[in-house]
Design a protein around this motif. Structure first.
Motif, PDB file in Angstrom:
ATOM      1  N   ALA A   1       0.834  -1.200   0.000  1.00 23.14           N
ATOM      2  CA  ALA A   1       0.000   0.000   0.000  1.00 23.14           C
ATOM      3  C   ALA A   1       0.872   1.255   0.000  1.00 23.14           C
ATOM      4  O   ALA A   1       0.593   2.210  -0.728  1.00 23.14           O
ATOM      5  CB  ALA A   1      -0.939  -0.003   1.199  1.00 23.14           C
ATOM      6  N   LYS A   2       1.927   1.261   0.783  1.00 22.16           N
ATOM      7  CA  LYS A   2       2.828   2.413   0.832  1.00 22.16           C
ATOM      8  C   LYS A   2       3.509   2.632  -0.520  1.00 22.16           C
ATOM      9  O   LYS A   2       3.648   3.763  -0.973  1.00 22.16           O
ATOM     10  CB  LYS A   2       3.868   2.236   1.940  1.00 22.16           C
ATOM     11  CG  LYS A   2       3.280   2.415   3.322  1.00 22.16           C
ATOM     12  CD  LYS A   2       4.317   2.195   4.399  1.00 22.16           C
ATOM     13  CE  LYS A   2       3.671   2.353   5.777  1.00 22.16           C
ATOM     14  NZ  LYS A   2       4.619   2.120   6.868  1.00 22.16           N
ATOM     15  N   ARG A   3       3.925   1.555  -1.167  1.00 24.40           N
ATOM     16  CA  ARG A   3       4.558   1.679  -2.495  1.00 24.40           C
ATOM     17  C   ARG A   3       3.549   2.179  -3.524  1.00 24.40           C
ATOM     18  O   ARG A   3       3.874   2.984  -4.394  1.00 24.40           O
ATOM     19  CB  ARG A   3       5.171   0.350  -2.923  1.00 24.40           C
ATOM     20  CG  ARG A   3       6.401  -0.028  -2.106  1.00 24.40           C
ATOM     21  CD  ARG A   3       7.248  -1.130  -2.733  1.00 24.40           C
ATOM     22  NE  ARG A   3       6.512  -2.206  -3.341  1.00 24.40           N
ATOM     23  CZ  ARG A   3       6.257  -3.387  -2.764  1.00 24.40           C
ATOM     24  NH1 ARG A   3       6.691  -3.631  -1.554  1.00 24.40           N
ATOM     25  NH2 ARG A   3       5.586  -4.316  -3.403  1.00 24.40           N
ATOM     26  N   PHE A   4       2.323   1.702  -3.409  1.00 24.55           N
ATOM     27  CA  PHE A   4       1.260   2.134  -4.314  1.00 24.55           C
ATOM     28  C   PHE A   4       1.019   3.630  -4.160  1.00 24.55           C
ATOM     29  O   PHE A   4       0.921   4.361  -5.141  1.00 24.55           O
ATOM     30  CB  PHE A   4      -0.013   1.337  -4.012  1.00 24.55           C
ATOM     31  CG  PHE A   4      -1.199   1.734  -4.839  1.00 24.55           C
ATOM     32  CD1 PHE A   4      -1.282   1.375  -6.173  1.00 24.55           C
ATOM     33  CD2 PHE A   4      -2.234   2.464  -4.277  1.00 24.55           C
ATOM     34  CE1 PHE A   4      -2.377   1.733  -6.942  1.00 24.55           C
ATOM     35  CE2 PHE A   4      -3.330   2.827  -5.029  1.00 24.55           C
ATOM     36  CZ  PHE A   4      -3.408   2.466  -6.363  1.00 24.55           C
ATOM     37  N   ILE A   5       0.949   4.105  -2.922  1.00 21.86           N
ATOM     38  CA  ILE A   5       0.747   5.527  -2.649  1.00 21.86           C
ATOM     39  C   ILE A   5       1.912   6.342  -3.213  1.00 21.86           C
ATOM     40  O   ILE A   5       1.708   7.385  -3.832  1.00 21.86           O
ATOM     41  CB  ILE A   5       0.583   5.783  -1.138  1.00 21.86           C
ATOM     42  CG1 ILE A   5      -0.736   5.187  -0.658  1.00 21.86           C
ATOM     43  CG2 ILE A   5       0.653   7.273  -0.816  1.00 21.86           C
ATOM     44  CD1 ILE A   5      -0.854   5.100   0.845  1.00 21.86           C
TER      45      ILE A   5
ATOM     46  N   ALA B   1       3.910  10.203  -7.155  1.00 24.21           N
ATOM     47  CA  ALA B   1       4.896  10.544  -8.183  1.00 24.21           C
ATOM     48  C   ALA B   1       4.205  10.815  -9.519  1.00 24.21           C
ATOM     49  O   ALA B   1       4.544  11.778 -10.223  1.00 24.21           O
ATOM     50  CB  ALA B   1       5.907   9.408  -8.338  1.00 24.21           C
ATOM     51  N   GLU B   2       3.228  10.000  -9.854  1.00 20.64           N
ATOM     52  CA  GLU B   2       2.478  10.192 -11.097  1.00 20.64           C
ATOM     53  C   GLU B   2       1.745  11.529 -11.088  1.00 20.64           C
ATOM     54  O   GLU B   2       1.755  12.258 -12.073  1.00 20.64           O
ATOM     55  CB  GLU B   2       1.487   9.048 -11.282  1.00 20.64           C
ATOM     56  CG  GLU B   2       0.716   9.129 -12.585  1.00 20.64           C
ATOM     57  CD  GLU B   2      -0.279   7.997 -12.722  1.00 20.64           C
ATOM     58  OE1 GLU B   2      -1.160   7.874 -11.850  1.00 20.64           O
ATOM     59  OE2 GLU B   2      -0.160   7.248 -13.704  1.00 20.64           O
ATOM     60  N   ARG B   3       1.114  11.865  -9.976  1.00 17.92           N
ATOM     61  CA  ARG B   3       0.394  13.137  -9.870  1.00 17.92           C
ATOM     62  C   ARG B   3       1.363  14.314  -9.995  1.00 17.92           C
ATOM     63  O   ARG B   3       1.049  15.319 -10.626  1.00 17.92           O
ATOM     64  CB  ARG B   3      -0.356  13.226  -8.550  1.00 17.92           C
ATOM     65  CG  ARG B   3      -1.594  12.364  -8.512  1.00 17.92           C
ATOM     66  CD  ARG B   3      -2.262  12.446  -7.173  1.00 17.92           C
ATOM     67  NE  ARG B   3      -3.468  11.643  -7.128  1.00 17.92           N
ATOM     68  CZ  ARG B   3      -4.152  11.413  -6.028  1.00 17.92           C
ATOM     69  NH1 ARG B   3      -3.769  11.930  -4.877  1.00 17.92           N
ATOM     70  NH2 ARG B   3      -5.234  10.667  -6.073  1.00 17.92           N
ATOM     71  N   MET B   4       2.515  14.199  -9.373  1.00 12.69           N
ATOM     72  CA  MET B   4       3.502  15.269  -9.420  1.00 12.69           C
ATOM     73  C   MET B   4       3.961  15.482 -10.869  1.00 12.69           C
ATOM     74  O   MET B   4       4.052  16.609 -11.337  1.00 12.69           O
ATOM     75  CB  MET B   4       4.707  14.947  -8.528  1.00 12.69           C
ATOM     76  CG  MET B   4       5.691  16.102  -8.416  1.00 12.69           C
ATOM     77  SD  MET B   4       7.163  15.721  -7.421  1.00 12.69           S
ATOM     78  CE  MET B   4       6.495  14.823  -6.055  1.00 12.69           C
ATOM     79  N   MET B   5       4.211  14.391 -11.574  1.00 13.13           N
ATOM     80  CA  MET B   5       4.648  14.508 -12.972  1.00 13.13           C
ATOM     81  C   MET B   5       3.535  15.123 -13.830  1.00 13.13           C
ATOM     82  O   MET B   5       3.798  15.951 -14.681  1.00 13.13           O
ATOM     83  CB  MET B   5       5.053  13.141 -13.524  1.00 13.13           C
ATOM     84  CG  MET B   5       6.331  12.621 -12.905  1.00 13.13           C
ATOM     85  SD  MET B   5       6.978  11.043 -13.522  1.00 13.13           S
ATOM     86  CE  MET B   5       5.658  10.283 -14.390  1.00 13.13           C
ATOM     87  N   ARG B   6       2.288  14.734 -13.577  1.00 12.15           N
ATOM     88  CA  ARG B   6       1.156  15.276 -14.338  1.00 12.15           C
ATOM     89  C   ARG B   6       1.009  16.764 -14.068  1.00 12.15           C
ATOM     90  O   ARG B   6       0.807  17.549 -15.002  1.00 12.15           O
ATOM     91  CB  ARG B   6      -0.110  14.520 -13.966  1.00 12.15           C
ATOM     92  CG  ARG B   6      -1.309  14.928 -14.791  1.00 12.15           C
ATOM     93  CD  ARG B   6      -2.528  14.112 -14.476  1.00 12.15           C
ATOM     94  NE  ARG B   6      -2.448  13.620 -13.101  1.00 12.15           N
ATOM     95  CZ  ARG B   6      -3.174  12.637 -12.607  1.00 12.15           C
ATOM     96  NH1 ARG B   6      -4.041  12.037 -13.335  1.00 12.15           N
ATOM     97  NH2 ARG B   6      -3.045  12.255 -11.364  1.00 12.15           N
TER      98      ARG B   6
END
Length: 129
Positions: free
Chosen positions: A109-113, A118-123
């Motif tokens: 769960a922590k890795r998923f978060i 990271a994906e949101r930051m890149m977007r």
């Protein structure tokens, strides 16, 4: 709350309104609307209701709880979404979060978060460019 401003700006543009026109219809200042759209400030509850009513969308849509503008999450789901911290062991136990039929471990769960953040930051960075 997240990126409410993106939804407000999108709806305003879809209705071919200027910030000035929408702010007059909502009885708020154009500066306030600009701050909301740029995610510098978040509208209060009363303003959220005005926006949702004007565009005939749910508050859940404005809050990005759903991508369907006409869906309202039921109370239990709303409470879950608002307080969700997937890495919390109690949440993992209570809701049995699963992928491919296997319950997520706390570490997974922590890795998923971390991946989602990271994906949101890149977007966000690509939207600014």
């Amino acid at each position: 709350m997240g990126q409410i401003g993106n939804r407000i700006a999108y709806l305003r543009e879809q209705h071919s309104l200027t910030q000035e026109e929408l702010s007059l219809k909502l009885d708020i200042s154009r500066a306030s609307l600009s701050h909301y759209e740029k995610n510098r400030r978040e509208p209060d509850y009363e303003t959220l209701v005005k926006i949702a009513n004007y565009f005939n969308v749910s508050i859940d849509y404005l809050l990005s709880r759903t991508n369907d503008p006409h869906v309202t999450l039921d109370q239990e789901v709303r409470v879950f979404v608002d307080s969700l911290e997937l890495s919390n062991e109690e949440i993992l136990d209570k809701f049995s979060l699963m992928v491919d039929g296997t319950k997520l471990s706390e570490d997974e769960a922590k890795r998923f978060i971390a991946f989602i953040r990271a994906e949101r930051m890149m977007r966000t960075e690509s939207e600014r460019a």
